[in-house]
Write an enzyme that holds these catalytic residues in place. Structure first.
Site, PDB file in Angstrom:
ATOM      1  N   ASP A 190       0.858  -1.176   0.000  1.00 43.77           N
ATOM      2  CA  ASP A 190       0.000   0.000   0.000  1.00 43.77           C
ATOM      3  C   ASP A 190       0.899   1.232   0.000  1.00 43.77           C
ATOM      4  OD1 ASP A 190      -2.202   1.568   0.063  1.00 43.77           O
ATOM      5  OD2 ASP A 190      -2.861   1.009   2.072  1.00 43.77           O
ATOM      6  N   ASP A 232      -3.588   7.400  -4.091  1.00 45.48           N
ATOM      7  CA  ASP A 232      -4.918   7.882  -4.469  1.00 45.48           C
ATOM      8  C   ASP A 232      -5.507   8.678  -3.313  1.00 45.48           C
ATOM      9  OD1 ASP A 232      -4.961   5.417  -3.009  1.00 45.48           O
ATOM     10  OD2 ASP A 232      -7.113   5.288  -3.407  1.00 45.48           O
ATOM     11  N   ALA A 282     -11.732   3.127   0.250  1.00 41.53           N
ATOM     12  CA  ALA A 282     -12.511   3.906   1.224  1.00 41.53           C
ATOM     13  C   ALA A 282     -13.842   3.262   1.597  1.00 41.53           C
ATOM     14  CB  ALA A 282     -12.725   5.336   0.705  1.00 41.53           C
ATOM     15  N   CYS A 338     -15.256 -24.040  17.093  1.00 45.24           N
ATOM     16  CA  CYS A 338     -14.335 -24.064  15.964  1.00 45.24           C
ATOM     17  C   CYS A 338     -13.445 -25.292  16.094  1.00 45.24           C
ATOM     18  CB  CYS A 338     -13.488 -22.784  15.983  1.00 45.24           C
ATOM     19  SG  CYS A 338     -12.169 -22.754  14.765  1.00 45.24           S
ATOM     20  N   CYS A 386     -10.267 -25.431  14.606  1.00 46.23           N
ATOM     21  CA  CYS A 386      -8.870 -25.150  14.260  1.00 46.23           C
ATOM     22  C   CYS A 386      -7.958 -25.666  15.370  1.00 46.23           C
ATOM     23  CB  CYS A 386      -8.663 -23.663  13.997  1.00 46.23           C
ATOM     24  SG  CYS A 386      -8.418 -22.654  15.471  1.00 46.23           S
ATOM     25  N   CYS A 440      -8.338 -23.963  18.804  1.00 42.56           N
ATOM     26  CA  CYS A 440      -9.613 -24.189  19.497  1.00 42.56           C
ATOM     27  C   CYS A 440      -9.792 -25.639  19.946  1.00 42.56           C
ATOM     28  CB  CYS A 440     -10.766 -23.766  18.600  1.00 42.56           C
ATOM     29  SG  CYS A 440     -10.709 -22.009  18.210  1.00 42.56           S
TER      30      CYS A 440
HETATM   31 ZN   LIG Z   1     -10.448 -21.811  16.011  1.00 47.19          ZN
END
Ligand SMILES: [Zn+2]
Length: 508
Positions: free
Chosen positions: A93, A128, A196, A279, A281, A284
């Site tokens: 950026d 910009d 934006a 979750c 993952c 978790c």
């Molecule tokens: Zn998780």
């Protein structure tokens, strides 16, 4: 279309594609997520973003690097890839975000693009002007002129193999966004961040975001890739992907972790409010919320950031798979239940049926009717348009029951589509799976289909035998047709057709 971006499949306006980034020698599968990496504070090591989470691309801020004496020279010497230890594509950026936050920055487009090229960025960004939402047309117009001048300037700067993005501004004025997108498409620049929108995302103004993205897509056509700049919450990825956004970036995974916020595809949860993690993952499944709360700040934030990123990448995989399977709109319909403003966003999305239909594949897997919003899906609108082109006999029965020999032809009457010629019954989307207890919107959509058929075939005498449609739907039917409820029409077959003529039993 830009030749480094190829579309591989479509669903609605959503698409899967491949984005080749030549300087990195990397091909990114889109829709894709770019984790935001702060060059000073790396919440998670970029090498792990790649190895553990499968990140193919990340974004960092060249303006921060440019202004930081401690890292500028090392990065100049080593290059960004080595400094960050990341072999995927790196987008930078330009400082426009800082411009929006602090009102001024100290670099020009020439300086920052050359600097981005020098430090080894794969995708650079000009400076910009990120015009905030709700400003006057005049202000948005004036600032857009400046942005467009800078894009034209960016075209003339030699940046070698580095791709250069063409940010699209225009505040909350759809006509300016369309104009900005058309201008960007006509430059030689390579990708299209929609700028934006962060203030709109922060205020959950999804209906406004949908209108802006639709306006942008109107100007861009199929050009891409399109980057919804600053969109990092997984609960809105599916909706944005359905609009045809190809890239998202997430600072949220790290920022939210710092505030003990836990991302889910249904919204944000506070760690303090959780007794269990919903979750699967790695974080978790190996920790409880209580264990995380007992940890020191650094460890806790690291683990929360890992969960937040895991759930975000999983959602992108789910979206890509849904697009390939023609199931994206079903996924969106479930995701929008996470927040009422997302429901608004999806309803606004369905109002843009003119371009949704343009790229929606004609044949997909089975259409699932999941909610009142399903009645407004592009497949329904497209069927209504098709009705206008079908040949009809002089005398046509539309029935929820069995065919009747009293009519030249009997077609099926199927919410939310309306009239369905029997030969089309096995064709997508008319093989739809519907709940038995349909909502009013399904019947109303069917009534609109009947109206469309009647209006486009003035010489056909149409009779409708319905299975107890709600009064709101019946009131939408044209006056000049005959309407009767199945089971209340037992009279002599030889009687002339009128409101209470013969109808077959409904033995479905
Ligand atoms: Zn998780």
């Amino acid at each position: 279309m830009r030749d480094h971006f190829e579309l591989t499949s479509h669903d609605g306006a959503g698409r899967c594609g491949t984005f080749s980034v030549p300087r990195a020698g990397v091909t990114v599968e889109t829709p894709a997520l770019l984790p935001v990496v702060n060059p000073h504070v790396q919440t998670l090591p970029p090498a792990e973003l790649e190895s553990t989470f499968g990140a193919q691309i990340l974004i960092t801020n060249s303006y921060i690097i440019h202004g930081s004496d401690d890292i500028r020279e090392p990065i100049r010497e080593q290059g960004l890839h080595e400094f960050l230890d990341f072999s995927g594509a790196i987008m930078t950026d330009s400082g426009s975000f800082q411009l929006a936050e602090y009102g001024e920055i100290s670099v020009t487009t020439e300086e920052i693009l050359s600097f981005q090229h020098e430090i080894g960025s794969d995708i650079g960004t000009p400076v910009d002007i990120p015009t905030p939402p709700d400003v006057s047309y005049e202000q948005a117009r004036e600032e857009l002129d400046t942005t467009q001048e800078r894009l034209e300037l960016a075209e003339t700067i030699d940046t070698g193999e580095m791709l250069v993005s063409a940010p699209i501004q225009g505040s909350t004025h759809p006509s300016l966004r369309t104009e900005a997108a058309t201008h960007a498409r006509n430059t030689t620049l390579d990708m299209f961040p929609i700028g934006a929108v962060v203030p709109l995302l922060n205020e959950y103004r999804y209906a406004d975001i949908v209108d802006l993205v639709a306006a942008v897509k109107d100007g861009l056509g199929q050009s891409g890739p399109v980057h919804l700049f600053g969109a990092g919450h997984p609960m809105m990825f599916a909706l944005a992907a359905a609009l045809g956004c190809d890239l998202f970036d997430s600072a949220a995974y790290a920022l939210y972790a710092r505030d003990d916020r836990y991302l889910t595809v249904r919204g944000t949860r506070q760690l303090d409010d959780l007794t269990e993690f919903p979750c699967s993952c790695e974080v978790c499944t190996t920790h409880s919320p209580a264990e995380l709360r007992a940890m020191d700040d650094t460890t806790r934030q690291d683990l929360l950031a890992r969960h937040n990123l895991a759930v975000s990448f999983a959602e992108l995989r789910r979206i890509r798979q849904a697009i390939r399977a023609g199931r994206l709109l079903e996924l969106v319909e479930t995701r929008i239940r996470g927040h009422p403003t997302l429901v608004d966003g999806f309803r606004s999305f369905l109002d843009h049926d003119e371009w949704l239909e343009a790229t929606d594949p004609v044949a997909k897997d089975t259409f699932f009717y999941l909610s009142a919003e399903s009645a407004s899906r592009p497949e329904v609108t497209r069927h209504h348009e098709r009705l206008a082109r079908l040949e009809t006999p002089d005398d046509l029965l539309l029935t929820a029951g069995n065919p009747s020999e009293s009519f030249t032809e009997s077609w099926r009457l199927v919410p939310p589509f309306g009239p369905v010629p029997r030969p089309l019954s096995d064709v997508y989307p008319l093989t739809a799976e519907l709940p038995d207890r349909l909502d009013r919107e399904a019947y109303e959509a069917a009534a609109r289909g009947v109206t469309r058929l009647v209006e486009t075939h003035p010489d056909t005498a149409v009779t409708v035998y319905h299975d107890d449609w709600p009064a709101e739907a019946l009131s939408l039917l044209p006056d000049r047709i005959t309407v009767a409820r199945l089971g209340e029409t037992e009279t002599d077959e030889s009687e002339p057709t009128h409101s209470y003529s013969t109808a077959p039993d409904n033995d479905q």
